[in-house]
Write an enzyme that holds these catalytic residues in place. Structure first.
Site, PDB file in Angstrom:
ATOM      1  CD  GLU A 118       3.802   0.759  -3.325  1.00  0.00           C
ATOM      2  OE1 GLU A 118       3.945   1.749  -3.643  1.00  0.00           O
ATOM      3  OE2 GLU A 118       2.657   0.441  -2.528  1.00  0.00           O
ATOM      4  CD  GLU A 119      -0.382   0.585  -0.982  1.00  0.00           C
ATOM      5  OE1 GLU A 119       0.241   1.574  -0.746  1.00  0.00           O
ATOM      6  OE2 GLU A 119      -1.036   0.559  -2.056  1.00  0.00           O
TER       7      GLU A 119
ATOM      8  CG  ASP B 201      -2.842   1.793  -4.669  1.00  0.00           C
ATOM      9  OD1 ASP B 201      -1.679   1.236  -5.136  1.00  0.00           O
ATOM     10  OD2 ASP B 201      -2.572   2.582  -3.575  1.00  0.00           O
TER      11      ASP B 201
ATOM     12  CG  ASP C 178       1.448   1.799  -7.794  1.00  0.00           C
ATOM     13  OD1 ASP C 178       0.047   1.527  -7.426  1.00  0.00           O
ATOM     14  OD2 ASP C 178       2.155   1.950  -6.633  1.00  0.00           O
TER      15      ASP C 178
END
Length: 308
Positions: free
Chosen positions: A171-172, A137, A199
């Site tokens: 994104e996180e 990830d 992802d």
């Protein structure tokens, strides 16, 4: 004899452009090494990851389509925890393969992760100051992005669609990079056909298979998938509004596919390390994506379908 030798060479050239396990491993090992300190948004290591991706895009001859070369800068905000540096510089890295076509397909993956466990979202009991390498990830997705960029840039084929390769930042922190692009596009959104998102594609489980979300986001997808086989197991899910940056595109009524190999005990923990990535299975996942992309490119521009 010369003609016969040329015929023999063509398959070799084609095979040379296919995704390769050793390149996937190289990308993951670089992006998810301890030296990269988890690629947290705003960190020097996150900027180093962006430079690495840009270098590959340039090597493949992609056209820069950011606002400053390959880069599209924006300010990301940490919202899940209270930190003194809640506003952080971030960037999308964007490369364009111009085939002179009227419409474009987006292929994307986010390159940030949780850094040293101080920006929220870690599932470790005491995450602070621990390197969250984020191999699955999402170094695995970035490796896939780079391999697909290499394949289409070097395969000698002029596809009927342009291809926009995007490495999303932040994104996180809540899909902030993809949302920023969609609100500040460097290519008109009405020229986008569909979006492919990768992802967490590095931990293939043969009992589960590869999940492909977004199957219901266009009536064209069932035709694209008809008759497709793969050495790896895969299954489809109709929903396209969850999981990763694909959700931001879905919200803009753009059809999506989202590839993922599912959750595991190392998710959002410091133990998500490069040695756990199944690079051979990821190679087959990318081969499957190429098959689906090539079949999708034989269809007219897709019409978005909301999934009820």
């Amino acid at each position: 004899m010369r003609f016969f030798l040329l015929l023999l060479c063509f398959p070799l050239v084609s095979l040379a452009q296919e995704p390769a396990s050793q390149r996937i491993r190289k990308h993951v090992q670089f992006l998810a090494s301890d030296v990269m300190k988890g690629r947290g948004t705003g960190s020097p290591e996150n900027a180093k990851a962006a430079r690495y991706i840009e270098k590959q895009f340039r090597r493949y001859g992609l056209t820069p389509l950011g606002t400053n070369g390959y880069r599209q800068a924006f300010t990301a905000k940490v919202r899940r925890v209270v930190v003194p540096d809640s506003l952080r510089p971030a960037e999308n890295v964007i490369g364009f393969l111009d085939n002179g076509a009227p419409y474009t397909i987006v292929i994307g993956a986010h390159y940030d992760h949780l850094g040293m466990g101080r920006q929220g979202s870690s599932l470790d009991s005491l995450p602070q100051d621990k390197i969250h390498n984020g191999a699955d990830d999402n170094a695995s997705g970035v490796a896939g992005l780079l391999e697909l960029a290499r394949h289409y840039a070097k395969n000698g084929v002029k596809e009927p669609y342009n291809l926009l390769f995007m490495a999303f930042g932040a994104e996180e922190l809540g899909l902030q990079g993809s949302r920023y692009f969609l609100n500040n596009p460097t290519l008109p959104l009405d020229k986008l056909n569909f979006m492919i998102c990768m992802d967490m594609i590095g931990r293939y489980n043969p009992d589960r298979g590869v999940g492909i979300g977004g199957y219901g986001t266009s009536a064209t997808w069932p035709d694209v998938f008809t008759g497709v086989t793969s050495p790896i197991k895969f299954f489809t899910d109709r929903a396209g509004n969850g999981g990763s940056d694909n959700a931001a595109f879905y919200a803009k009524q753009i059809p999506v596919l989202f590839f993922h190999t599912g959750g595991h005990p190392d998710y959002h923990k410091p133990s998500d390390d490069p040695n756990k990535i199944d690079v051979d299975a990821e190679k087959y996942i990318l081969d499957l994506e190429i098959t689906l992309l090539n079949r999708a490119m034989q269809h007219p521009k897709m019409t978005f379908t909301p999934v009820k």
